[in-house]
Design an enzyme around this catalytic site. Structure first.
Site, PDB file in Angstrom:
ATOM      1  CG  HIS A 214      -0.367  -0.024   2.539  1.00 43.52           C
ATOM      2  ND1 HIS A 214      -0.119  -1.186   3.224  1.00 43.52           N
ATOM      3  CD2 HIS A 214       0.033   0.972   3.364  1.00 43.52           C
ATOM      4  CE1 HIS A 214       0.405  -0.915   4.405  1.00 43.52           C
ATOM      5  NE2 HIS A 214       0.509   0.401   4.514  1.00 43.52           N
ATOM      6  CG  ASP A 243       0.218  -4.429   2.226  1.00 42.65           C
ATOM      7  OD1 ASP A 243       0.664  -3.625   1.373  1.00 42.65           O
ATOM      8  OD2 ASP A 243      -0.159  -4.069   3.356  1.00 42.65           O
ATOM      9  CB  SER A 332       3.044   0.920   6.559  1.00 41.68           C
ATOM     10  OG  SER A 332       1.713   0.735   6.948  1.00 41.68           O
ATOM     11  CB  SER A 348       0.069  -5.578   6.273  1.00 42.29           C
ATOM     12  OG  SER A 348      -1.070  -5.256   5.506  1.00 42.29           O
TER      13      SER A 348
END
Length: 488
Positions: A214, A243, A332, A348
């Protein structure tokens, strides 16, 4: 020699001391659970050895295999066997596992996960098999209320009391993409910040790193300082579904050491890609919150994030590692690793924070490596040679656990969904490694899974300890680098 280059040059030497000094100051939470209902005398194993044994027994037991987990108190692998075949039970015992006879088979758990996917794909929900209870653990965050809660509860009840459990999380499931961190990108409307996960070598031989998908979807070019020039460009990015992103350094001569920066100039050598095992102690590094640890609580988890682009949409990610390690915005993409230097996952998202705790989910590194064609180890002019672990765990399933997602997970792992996982990948010992450095697992420990003592403060209290690599040409940040100043 510039200070940052000097730190990288001696990274292989400093790694051993770093593990001993820093890792104990993570927020430890030992798993004191005992393997109830087990039979036989099991071997004493390290978590990585347990993962390999689980993958072996998954093939041996076939349909009777119903997941496994690591009992960290007894340092044993516990294998669930469905069906009561005495011959198979004896073979599992002879291999060194503690055997527990259970009611739910992998096929039944997979069917339960398919039902949840069809009837309860609701933003703010997740599910994963918990082999310690032989059930699917379904979690709902604080946004799942009213009709959504009733729908989820009804679906879980319809699976039967012995098939699934439902719990509430006080937080909100979200991707941890904002907050102060080590890698930055300027996009329309502001800055995006994430964590560097692990340095790798791309399939074309160029130096690169892995981070969350992401993050790579949100921005194309990344810098190691808030206002600095880009130093790396996204090559591949996958989100949702999975991801992970592969980001290549713009300078092909960049040194990309295979290590995690845990703060105060200390590093931990990463010597192999490995698969997580339920019950094992793991460590997470992120520049917002520093170094923390906890246990793996589930594999092949499915998480339904509220879509950030569609108010009525869901961003579903499958095949994740579920843990009780805390994380916060900005973490992240950060590194999840084991005490013996195994690269396990990329942060994630999840719920909660590092004050109250919560659930955090990680993209398995083994699946990301197979999908991108990258190999773990230094790129460019970084350390070469073979990986320190000749028998890397990357080619095996994630502890052989039964999963609850839509994929079978990283390597031969029994999943609860429909797609094949990221299997067949060569072990980390066959990949370019970090110059054969010894991993943190070679340390003398302080008992259990915890690495030895020391008196340094937690890395979570050190913000901005490493100089920006933008000031030193051809030098890449270590994985999980320290927080940079500024932020929103």
């Amino acid at each position: 020699m510039p200070k940052r280059k000097a730190a990288i040059a001696v990274g292989g030497v400093a790694a051993l001391g770093a593990a001993a000094l820093l890792l104990p100051h993570a927020n430890a939470s030992q798993d004191d659970s005992q393997a109830s209902g087990t039979t036989g005398t099991a071997k004493t194993l390290k978590a990585t050895d347990a993962s390999r044994l689980a993958a072996q027994l998954q093939k041996t037991l076939g349909d009777a295999f119903a997941g496994s987990y690591y009992d960290s108190a007894g340092r044993q692998l516990v294998v669930n066997v469905a069906g009561g075949d005495s011959n198979l039970i004896a073979r599992a015992k002879d291999a060194g596992a503690a055997v527990r006879q259970v009611d739910n088979s992998t096929a039944e758990l997979k069917a339960a996960a398919r039902t949840l996917k069809a009837r309860a794909t609701i933003p703010g929900t997740s599910w994963a098999v918990d082999p310690r209870t032989d059930k699917v653990l379904v979690t709902a965050d604080s946004t799942v209320t009213g009709a959504k809660w009733n729908r989820l509860q009804s679906t879980v009840q319809g699976l039967g009391s012995g098939m699934a459990t439902l719990k509430k999380s006080a937080g909100t499931f979200k991707t941890f993409v904002s907050g102060g961190d080590a890698i930055f990108s300027q996009v329309q409307g502001g800055n995006v910040r994430c964590s560097l996960g692990f340095n790798v070598t791309a399939s074309d031989g160029s130096p690169a790193f892995l981070t969350a998908g992401h993050c790579g979807v949100a921005a194309k070019q990344w810098s190691d300082s808030q206002t600095g020039q880009p130093i790396a460009t996204v090559d591949q990015a996958t989100f949702p579904g999975s991801d992970f992103s592969l980001v290549k350094y713009d300078d092909p001569a960049t040194q990309a050491p295979s290590e995690v920066n845990t703060g105060n100039g200390q590093t931990v050598a990463i010597n192999q890609a490995a698969d997580a095992t339920v019950g094992a102690t793991v460590f997470r590094m992120g520049s917002t919150t520093g170094l923390h640890d906890g246990q793996v609580t589930g594999l092949d988890a499915t998480v339904n994030f509220q879509s950030e682009t569609d108010p009525n949409g869901v961003d579903t990610v499958n095949g994740l590692i579920q843990t009780n390690v805390c994380a916060e915005p900005g973490d992240s993409g950060g590194s999840l690793f084991s005490q013996d230097g195994g690269a396990l996952g990329l942060t994630s998202g999840g719920s909660g924070d590092c004050t109250n705790g919560g659930e955090t989910f990680f993209q398995p590194v083994t699946a990301a490596l197979q999908a991108t064609g990258a190999t773990l180890g230094a790129g460019g002019n970084g350390a070469g040679g073979n990986g320190a672990a000749g028998n890397g765990a990357a080619g095996n399933g994630a502890g052989g656990q039964a999963g609850a997602g839509d994929q079978s997970g990283a390597g031969g792992q029994a999943g609860a969904g429909d797609q094949s996982g990221a299997g067949g990948q060569a072990g980390a010992g066959d990949q370019p490694g970090a110059g054969g450095q010894a991993g943190a697992g070679d340390q003398a420990g302080a008992g259990g899974d915890q690495i030895g003592g020391g008196a340094d403060p937690s890395a979570g209290d050190q913000s901005g300890t490493a100089p920006s690599a933008g000031d030193q040409s051809g030098t890449a940040p270590s994985a999980g680098g320290s927080a940079a100043p500024g932020g929103h």
